[in-house]
Design a protein around this motif. Structure first.
Motif, PDB file in Angstrom:
ATOM      1  N   PRO A 122      40.274  35.576  34.093  1.00  0.00           N
ATOM      2  CA  PRO A 122      39.893  36.121  35.353  1.00  0.00           C
ATOM      3  C   PRO A 122      38.555  36.761  34.601  1.00  0.00           C
ATOM      4  N   ARG A 123      37.734  36.655  34.502  1.00  0.00           N
ATOM      5  CA  ARG A 123      36.309  37.448  34.542  1.00  0.00           C
ATOM      6  C   ARG A 123      36.371  38.721  34.547  1.00  0.00           C
ATOM      7  N   ASP A 124      36.632  38.554  36.898  1.00  0.00           N
ATOM      8  CA  ASP A 124      36.676  39.711  37.234  1.00  0.00           C
ATOM      9  C   ASP A 124      37.317  40.892  36.385  1.00  0.00           C
ATOM     10  N   GLU A 125      38.738  40.468  35.902  1.00  0.00           N
ATOM     11  CA  GLU A 125      39.606  41.532  35.229  1.00  0.00           C
ATOM     12  C   GLU A 125      38.935  41.574  34.183  1.00  0.00           C
ATOM     13  N   SER A 126      38.318  41.126  33.195  1.00  0.00           N
ATOM     14  CA  SER A 126      38.139  41.796  31.880  1.00  0.00           C
ATOM     15  C   SER A 126      37.020  42.535  32.299  1.00  0.00           C
ATOM     16  N   THR A 127      35.667  42.705  33.254  1.00  0.00           N
ATOM     17  CA  THR A 127      35.085  43.571  33.803  1.00  0.00           C
ATOM     18  C   THR A 127      35.762  44.883  34.333  1.00  0.00           C
ATOM     19  N   GLN A 128      36.455  44.708  34.980  1.00  0.00           N
ATOM     20  CA  GLN A 128      37.625  45.972  35.322  1.00  0.00           C
ATOM     21  C   GLN A 128      38.289  46.657  34.529  1.00  0.00           C
TER      22      GLN A 128
END
Length: 249
Positions: A122-128
């Motif tokens: 998920p994009r939010d996971e890679s961003t975090q």
């Protein structure tokens, strides 16, 4: 109800290795058991065999003698494809060479192993994860334009996204300044709190002093295994231990 038997995530028995095509031994009868959810530092002088041992323990280099069990599985009895899948699913690697593809962006490099494994992050996971390593502003920068420290943090970030149960890190702070070294070591320590087993090869005695267990090597042999030690004690023990005594202390 059957009682579940807990096994050490990493167990090596009599691991020896020679230089390819020669009779020169670079590892000599190395045996060690490493507990779950701990940080282990492998230390010793240059040429002691630290990286060679890590490669054998991690499934990347078949030893000439001995066996290696990861989570109870004798990894060198697996066929090549089964071993590759086992390592992909359970083991994370951070190499000195970083192994980033120079023309891909930082984010593309970080996500590449997951994509090759057919997984979607998920994009939010890679961003975090990028933010955790202070890399969010570099996500679209190609790897060839990153500093050595940024490439090292990207390599560690890539390994963490796979959520491995075991992480092997070869000199994880070698290219970093003190602030970034502390960041990386803090992340590795946090991983152990989440149940991950971390093994790092290091010349940095201050980094080794943060470990739960220290494995000392010299001349291709394990010369001692201890619990946590301060930096001065690690230096003193490296100078004093003979190469034919393996003991827990």
């Amino acid at each position: 109800m059957t009682e579940q038997v807990m096994v050490d995530p990493i167990s090596a028995e009599g691991v020896s290795q020679r230089i390819a095509g020669s009779d020169t031994w670079i590892l000599r009868g190395c045996s060690v058991q490493l507990p779950r959810a701990g940080l282990t530092a492998i230390v010793g002088p240059s040429g002691a065999g630290k990286t060679s041992l890590m490669y054998c323990l991690s499934g990347l280099d078949r030893p000439a003698e001995g066996r290696v069990l990861l989570d109870g599985t004798d990894i060198y009895r697996l066929g090549r494809e089964r071993r590759a899948k086992f390592l992909r699913d359970r083991v994370g690697f951070v190499f000195q060479q970083y192994n980033l593809i120079p023309y891909l962006t930082l984010e593309e490099n970080v996500l590449l192993p997951e994509q090759l494994a057919g997984r979607r992050v998920p994009r939010d996971e890679s961003t975090q994860m990028l933010a955790r390593f202070g890399l969010e502003e570099k996500r679209t920068t190609v790897a060839s334009a990153l500093s050595g420290g940024e490439q090292q943090r990207a390599a560690l970030c890539r390994a963490m996204l796979l959520r491995p149960s075991i992480v092997f890190a070869d000199e994880p702070t070698g290219a970093l300044d003190s602030a970034n070294s502390q960041l990386v070591l803090r992340v590795l320590r946090d991983l152990t709190m989440q149940g991950t087993t971390v093994v790092m090869v290091t010349h940095d005695v201050d980094a080794a002093a943060l470990a739960d267990r220290v494995v000392f090597m010299r001349d291709g042999a394990i010369t001692g295994v201890t619990g946590p030690l301060d930096a001065d004690s690690i230096l003193a023990r490296m100078r004093q231990l003979p190469a034919d005594s393996t003991r827990e202390g």
